[in-house]
Design a protein around this motif. Structure first.
Motif, short mmCIF file in Angstrom:
data_model
loop_
_atom_site.label_atom_id
_atom_site.label_comp_id
_atom_site.label_asym_id
_atom_site.label_seq_id
_atom_site.Cartn_x
_atom_site.Cartn_y
_atom_site.Cartn_z
N LYS A 171 0.85 -1.20 0.00
CA LYS A 171 0.00 0.00 0.00
C LYS A 171 0.88 1.24 0.00
N LEU A 172 0.52 2.23 -0.84
CA LEU A 172 1.30 3.47 -0.84
C LEU A 172 0.89 4.33 0.35
N SER A 173 1.80 5.16 0.83
CA SER A 173 1.49 6.04 1.97
C SER A 173 0.75 7.29 1.48
N TYR A 174 0.19 8.01 2.40
CA TYR A 174 -0.44 9.31 2.11
C TYR A 174 0.58 10.21 1.41
N TRP A 175 1.82 10.23 1.93
CA TRP A 175 2.85 11.14 1.39
C TRP A 175 3.19 10.77 -0.04
N GLU A 176 3.28 9.46 -0.28
CA GLU A 176 3.65 9.01 -1.62
C GLU A 176 2.58 9.41 -2.64
N TYR A 177 1.34 9.20 -2.27
CA TYR A 177 0.25 9.60 -3.17
C TYR A 177 0.24 11.11 -3.39
N LYS A 178 0.34 11.82 -2.27
CA LYS A 178 0.20 13.29 -2.30
C LYS A 178 1.32 13.91 -3.14
N THR A 179 2.55 13.40 -2.95
CA THR A 179 3.70 14.04 -3.59
C THR A 179 3.85 13.65 -5.06
N TRP A 180 3.67 12.35 -5.35
CA TRP A 180 3.99 11.90 -6.71
C TRP A 180 2.78 11.64 -7.59
N LEU A 181 1.63 11.37 -6.98
CA LEU A 181 0.53 10.87 -7.82
C LEU A 181 -0.77 11.66 -7.69
N THR A 182 -0.71 12.83 -7.12
CA THR A 182 -1.92 13.67 -6.98
C THR A 182 -1.74 14.97 -7.76
N ASP A 183 -2.84 15.47 -8.31
CA ASP A 183 -2.82 16.74 -9.07
C ASP A 183 -1.82 16.71 -10.22
N ILE A 184 -1.76 15.61 -10.91
CA ILE A 184 -0.83 15.51 -12.06
C ILE A 184 -1.49 16.17 -13.27
N ASP A 185 -0.76 17.10 -13.86
CA ASP A 185 -1.30 17.74 -15.07
C ASP A 185 -1.04 16.86 -16.30
N PHE A 186 0.22 16.45 -16.46
CA PHE A 186 0.58 15.72 -17.67
C PHE A 186 1.36 14.45 -17.31
N THR A 187 0.92 13.33 -17.85
CA THR A 187 1.67 12.08 -17.66
C THR A 187 2.14 11.59 -19.01
#
Ligand SMILES: Cc1cc2nc3c(=O)[nH]c(=O)nc-3n(C[C@H](O)[C@H](O)[C@H](O)COP(=O)(O)OP(=O)(O)OC[C@H]3O[C@@H](n4cnc5c(N)ncnc54)[C@H](O)[C@@H]3O)c2cc1C
Length: 371
Positions: A2-18
């Motif tokens: 399971k990913l942590s809150y920090w991991e999601y928040k920092t790397w995988l949230t509010d992504i404009d372009f992938t």
């Protein structure tokens, strides 16, 4: 896991372009997006621990089209289309050199030489005869005559006594080129996650839901730059084409310098670090090599070794040091596919054997598809 809150928040949230794929196209797409959107959150997902398709595997030819290729293209394209193809490659190499600097990628212009096997009488005569016409046709690109007949000064065997050389063609260090691009992308503040395979995506009103082999997330826009692996995510006219290569141990006093090809481009070789890098032979098993699985086969490797011994280095003792393969993306047309796939999803694919020359422009064009 399971990913942590920090991991999601920092790397995988509010992504404009992938961007999917960190080959030459994916990296140039990221750089162009950064240029246009200085504050955007940009993420690159790459399935390999390094870029793992063609961009780190290729031969490093900075080429624009050999004479036999131009002659063949004139059979299936208009004159203007052929001029445009060559001009696109010429401009593309210019862009790459400007971006990375000649020194940092060991860029050298030693000429691109087309050899003609003794058995290729008709092709040789046709190309030699049409040389003045082709030079005239491409004056608007090169500003001078590009093609010249040159004597066989490197002592190759079983070939015609003259090569046809494009004196503007060059060579570069593929690893340094890719490392340079990766550094620029990192300096531009683009997030990069390696060893992540994108398995699927689906449209949402506000963006795209992306499923990988490790996690799922939402991005505003998705750019697919997976070239020979495109069929895993998209239904476009791109076939995988494996290309096998070998490289020799260093050879004392190696006198061969430049990029070379023969048998209508199916074989190619160059000097690098006092070695010969030699690839090709896909035409021995076109069906079998239409695969996106890496691998070297005895049939092709044995032919490469035979030609190395009989044509390229007939008088010089040599040993093979390493062998590898890469996966290209090809199709019925040479033109790359750069287009929207659906709302918020775009692709830049089918670079064929010219990715070094056109990859920078295709990546930028892909980025420019979004508003
Ligand atoms: C042996 C060989 C020799 C060549 N020689 C030359 C040459 O001398 N000159 C020249 O101009 N061109 C040459 N080419 C062609 C050139 O290398 C390619 O045209 C170019 O590198 C294509 O770049 P790309 O970014 O489109 O694709 P790639 O470099 O293949 O990048 C695609 C990336 O997407 C990643 N990926 C794929 N699927 C997924 C997924 N589902 N999830 C996450 N990541 C994924 C892959 O791992 C890969 O890193 C050669 C190619 C080969 C194989």
């Amino acid at each position: 896991m399971k990913l942590s809150y920090w991991e999601y928040k920092t790397w995988l949230t509010d992504i404009d372009f992938t961007i999917v794929g960190s080959g030459i196209v994916g990296l140039n797409c990221a750089l162009r997006l950064r240029e246009r959107f200085p504050k955007a959150k940009i993420l690159i997902l790459e399935k390999g621990f390094l870029p793992q398709g063609a961009s780190t595997k290729n031969a490093g030819f900075a080429c624009f089209g050999s004479i036999s290729e131009v002659v063949a293209d004139l059979g299936s394209h208009s004159e203007q289309e052929v001029i445009d193809l060559v001009a696109q490659r010429w401009k593309g190499i210019g862009l790459l050199r400007k971006k990375l600097g000649d020194q940092s990628i060991d860029f050298q212009v030693n000429g691109g030489h087309e050899l003609f096997l003794d058995s290729a009488d008709a092709l040789y005569l046709d190309c030699a005869e049409r040389l003045p016409e082709i030079n005239k046709l491409l004056q608007s690109v090169y500003g001078a005559d590009a093609f010249h007949l040159r004597p066989n000064t490197f002592g190759f065997h079983k070939v015609k006594e003259k090569y046809i050389t494009n004196s503007f063609e060059g060579q570069l260090h593929t690893g340094k080129m890719m490392n340079g691009l990766l550094r620029l992308v990192q300096a531009a503040g683009v997030l990069q996650l390696n060893s992540i395979t994108v398995e699927d995506f689906s449209g949402k009103a506000s963006g795209v839901h992306v499923k990988t082999d490790r996690f799922e997330f939402v991005t505003r826009k998705l750019f697919i730059a997976t070239n020979g692996f495109a069929a895993h995510l998209l239904n476009e006219e791109v076939q995988p084409a494996r290309a096998q290569v070998l490289i020799t141990e260093p050879i004392a006093d190696l006198h061969i310098k430049g990029t070379f090809h023969f048998d209508e481009g199916y074989y190619y070789f160059r000097n690098i670090d006092n070695r010969i890098l030699f690839g090709g032979g896909r035409n021995l098993d076109l069906k079998g090599e239409e695969t996106d699985r890496f691998g070297c086969t005895p049939r092709i490797q044995e032919r490469l070794e035979m030609l190395l011994k009989e044509v390229i280095l007939p008088e010089t003792p040599h040993k093979v040091a390493q062998r590898w393969s890469g996966i290209m993306g090809t199709g019925p047309q040479k033109k790359p596919i750069v287009k929207p796939v659906s709302d918020h999803v775009y692709c830049g694919l089918r670079l064929g054997g010219m990715g070094i020359a056109i990859g920078s422009a295709v990546g930028a064009e892909l980025a420019d598809l979004t508003e």
